[in-house]
Design a protein around this motif. Structure first.
Motif, PDB file in Angstrom:
ATOM      1  N   PRO A   1      42.494 -27.753 -42.925  1.00  0.00           N
ATOM      2  CA  PRO A   1      43.745 -27.795 -42.152  1.00  0.00           C
ATOM      3  C   PRO A   1      43.895 -26.620 -41.191  1.00  0.00           C
ATOM      4  CG  PRO A   1      44.165 -28.056 -44.508  1.00  0.00           C
ATOM      5  CD  PRO A   1      42.762 -27.567 -44.365  1.00  0.00           C
ATOM      6  N   ARG A   2      43.138 -25.548 -41.443  1.00  0.00           N
ATOM      7  CA  ARG A   2      43.266 -24.340 -40.647  1.00  0.00           C
ATOM      8  C   ARG A   2      42.224 -24.227 -39.531  1.00  0.00           C
ATOM      9  NH1 ARG A   2      45.922 -23.889 -45.155  1.00  0.00           N
ATOM     10  NH2 ARG A   2      44.140 -24.562 -46.375  1.00  0.00           N
ATOM     11  N   LEU A   3      41.323 -25.214 -39.461  1.00  0.00           N
ATOM     12  CA  LEU A   3      40.387 -25.234 -38.346  1.00  0.00           C
ATOM     13  C   LEU A   3      41.120 -25.538 -37.046  1.00  0.00           C
ATOM     14  CD1 LEU A   3      37.328 -27.291 -39.697  1.00  0.00           C
ATOM     15  CD2 LEU A   3      37.466 -24.810 -39.400  1.00  0.00           C
ATOM     16  N   ALA A   4      40.579 -25.055 -35.946  1.00  0.00           N
ATOM     17  CA  ALA A   4      41.106 -25.459 -34.645  1.00  0.00           C
ATOM     18  C   ALA A   4      40.946 -26.974 -34.507  1.00  0.00           C
ATOM     19  CB  ALA A   4      40.361 -24.745 -33.527  1.00  0.00           C
ATOM     20  N   PRO A   5      41.944 -27.656 -33.925  1.00  0.00           N
ATOM     21  CA  PRO A   5      41.828 -29.111 -33.782  1.00  0.00           C
ATOM     22  C   PRO A   5      40.520 -29.563 -33.132  1.00  0.00           C
ATOM     23  CG  PRO A   5      44.043 -28.422 -33.253  1.00  0.00           C
ATOM     24  CD  PRO A   5      43.244 -27.167 -33.450  1.00  0.00           C
ATOM     25  N   ALA A   6      40.035 -28.805 -32.172  1.00  0.00           N
ATOM     26  CA  ALA A   6      38.775 -29.185 -31.517  1.00  0.00           C
ATOM     27  C   ALA A   6      37.621 -29.152 -32.503  1.00  0.00           C
ATOM     28  CB  ALA A   6      38.492 -28.252 -30.340  1.00  0.00           C
ATOM     29  N   GLU A   7      37.642 -28.200 -33.459  1.00  0.00           N
ATOM     30  CA  GLU A   7      36.583 -28.146 -34.464  1.00  0.00           C
ATOM     31  C   GLU A   7      36.657 -29.358 -35.392  1.00  0.00           C
ATOM     32  OE1 GLU A   7      35.725 -24.355 -36.376  1.00  0.00           O
ATOM     33  OE2 GLU A   7      37.083 -23.395 -34.941  1.00  0.00           O
TER      34      GLU A   7
END
Length: 505
Positions: A78-84
């Motif tokens: 959930p804490r990844l950048a959306p692009a990742e």
């Protein structure tokens, strides 16, 4: 990459014979046997047992939810950048395409649908869904509403948490992808419970998702897959206090259970895509009556009629009813019902002996009620593959609106033809149902197309076509066909929470 639709029947049989069906749950990125109980997955193609699969009970569901809870509360997803996150979804799409032939063969074996549909339609949709949401992941923006100059207002969209996804057997991976992909794109963790009739392709998808997560350095638990029946595994998921959202596709009767489970547990949000008894209206000014008839036949017999949106009620203006009905019957009788592994097959096997018996019960009841059987109505004898569950495409006319065949969802290749004399009567007939999932309309008049489409109480209305669309448009129903929407950016609404932050400057 394996065979394609240009490959031979023998090529597909070899692929099917070489598939090793998965039989263990996928929890926390690993295969798990659970408590040791198993159930048999039987192929409707020939009645053979494909695999013995670990049977999930409350303990297995608890472990899967705990893994998802950890992945959401403490893991990086959930804490990844959306692009990742988007790049991982794109990798899942690539893996689905790399294993397309193997998965397609598995779906045709466990479900009975033609390989042309498993490979050419379902797997294309699955890969496309993960790719679409992977591309969307970093393009959904938060809001900063214009408000008082002395304050800053922020509206942020945050992942809802742990999602329980319960999907049926008729499109085992398409409907799973419609739930998993937007939930993962939003940053949620998922526990998937496929139908006990078709768990094999879902377990294989779980392995591919774990592979993509591992490549990205994300620990297991973002997607967990547990196989089991609805009264046990499905109920445990619906009642679980650590499940924040429950997304279900299936019958209206079972959908009611999930609402009760929510009320009896933590008031989790429940999103339902349920049954249908979709009308398909043909007006005499249709641009092409032959095309309308051909599409009506294709729509009801596609996927053996095992489709919630199937246009099972053909409403035809009395002035063209005979012509259109005769053309539909001609198409039905020319349809090639055969081995699901044969690329030339147009309609495969119904999804098991129980499904065949249920559909035959509806056919017998329709005849007893006075509907006229025009074609079909019986199993193929001999069956295209011995031991399989094959039914002839079936058409009834002289159907009245009060008959069960015109009111109940049959979920099989059975068409009811009703007639009308005015547009107003057609709309009244179309809306005279507890369902509201989809509808079709054939007319050459632009004003009629707009006014009738507005009057139809259905989540999707197709005009001069049927079952068309792509991932840019939402899908879902009115009335007892459910709530919420799959597909499109609107699907993210089911798996996110809106938070308002007000900062006094």
């Amino acid at each position: 990459m394996g065979p394609t639709l240009d490959s031979s029947y023998e090529d597909w049989v070899r692929v099917a014979e070489g598939v090793v069906p998965p039989g263990r749950h996928r929890v926390g990125g690993r295969e798990e046997d659970g408590a040791g109980a198993v159930f048999a997955v039987v192929s409707p193609r020939d009645g053979s047992t494909l695999a013995s699969v670990a049977d999930a009970g409350e303990k297995e569901v608890d472990l899967a939810v705990a893994a998802a809870r950890w992945a959401f509360d403490s893991g990086p997803w959930p804490r990844l950048a959306p692009a990742e996150r988007g790049r991982v979804l794109l990798r899942i799409a690539d893996l689905v395409e790399e294993h397309r032939s193997e998965i397609a063969a598995l779906i045709s074996l466990e479900n009975g649908k033609p390989i042309a549909e498993s490979y050419g339609i379902e797997l294309r949709a699955v890969a496309g869904t993960f790719r679409w949401y992977g591309q969307l992941a970093d393009k959904v923006c938060d809001e900063a509403p214009h408000t008082d100059p002395g304050a800053l207002a922020l509206v942020t969209r945050e992942p809802a948490g742990v999602v329980g996804a319960v999907v049926p057997w008729n499109f085992p991976l398409t409907l799973a992808a419609w739930k998993i992909a937007p939930a993962l794109a939003a940053g949620c963790a998922v526990v998937l419970k496929p139908s006990e009739l078709t768990p094999l392709s879902a377990l294989l998808l779980g392995r591919l998702v774990d592979e993509a997560m591992e490549e990205a350095g994300v620990p297991g638990g973002v997607l967990n897959v547990v196989a089991g029946d609805g009264p046990t595994a499905g109920r445990a998921l619906g009642l679980h206090p650590d499940v924040d959202v429950l997304a279900f596709t299936g019958s209206t009767a079972v959908g009611r259970h999930y609402l009760r489970y929510s009320a009896d547990s933590n008031l989790k949000r429940v999103w339902l895509e349920l049954g249908g008894k979709s009308p398909n209206i043909v007006l005499p000014d249709a641009p092409d009556l032959d095309a309308a008839a051909a599409t009506a036949a294709w729509g009801i017999f596609f996927n053996q009629g095992e489709m919630c949106t199937a246009p099972s009620r053909l409403l035809v203006h009395s002035s063209v009813a005979e012509r259109v009905t005769d053309a539909v019957i001609q198409r039905a009788e020319a349809l090639r019902v055969g081995d699901p592994l044969d690329p030339a097959t147009e309609m495969g096997a119904l999804a098991g002996a129980a499904r065949l018996d249920a559909v035959r019960g509806h056919i017998d009841a329709a005849r007893a009620a006075g509907a006229r059987l025009r074609t079909g109505g019986a199993p193929l004898d001999p069956a295209p593959v011995p031991g399989g569950t094959y039914l002839r495409p079936t058409v009834f006319d002289r159907v009245t609106p009060d008959m069960a065949v015109a009111r109940e969802e049959i979920f099989g290749p059975v068409l009811s033809v009703l007639t009308f004399d005015t547009v107003e009567e057609a709309v009244a007939l179309a809306n005279d149902t507890e369902y509201g999932l989809a509808a079709g309309l054939w007319t050459g008049d632009l004003s009629t197309a707009h006014t009738v489409s507005r009057a139809l109480r259905a989540g999707t209305v197709w005009v001069n076509c049927y079952e068309e669309g792509d991932l840019t448009v939402p899908f879902g129903g009115y009335k007892q066909s459910g709530n919420g929407r799959d597909k499109s950016a609107h699907a993210l609404e089911k798996y996110t929470e809106l938070k308002t932050t007000w900062i006094q400057l």
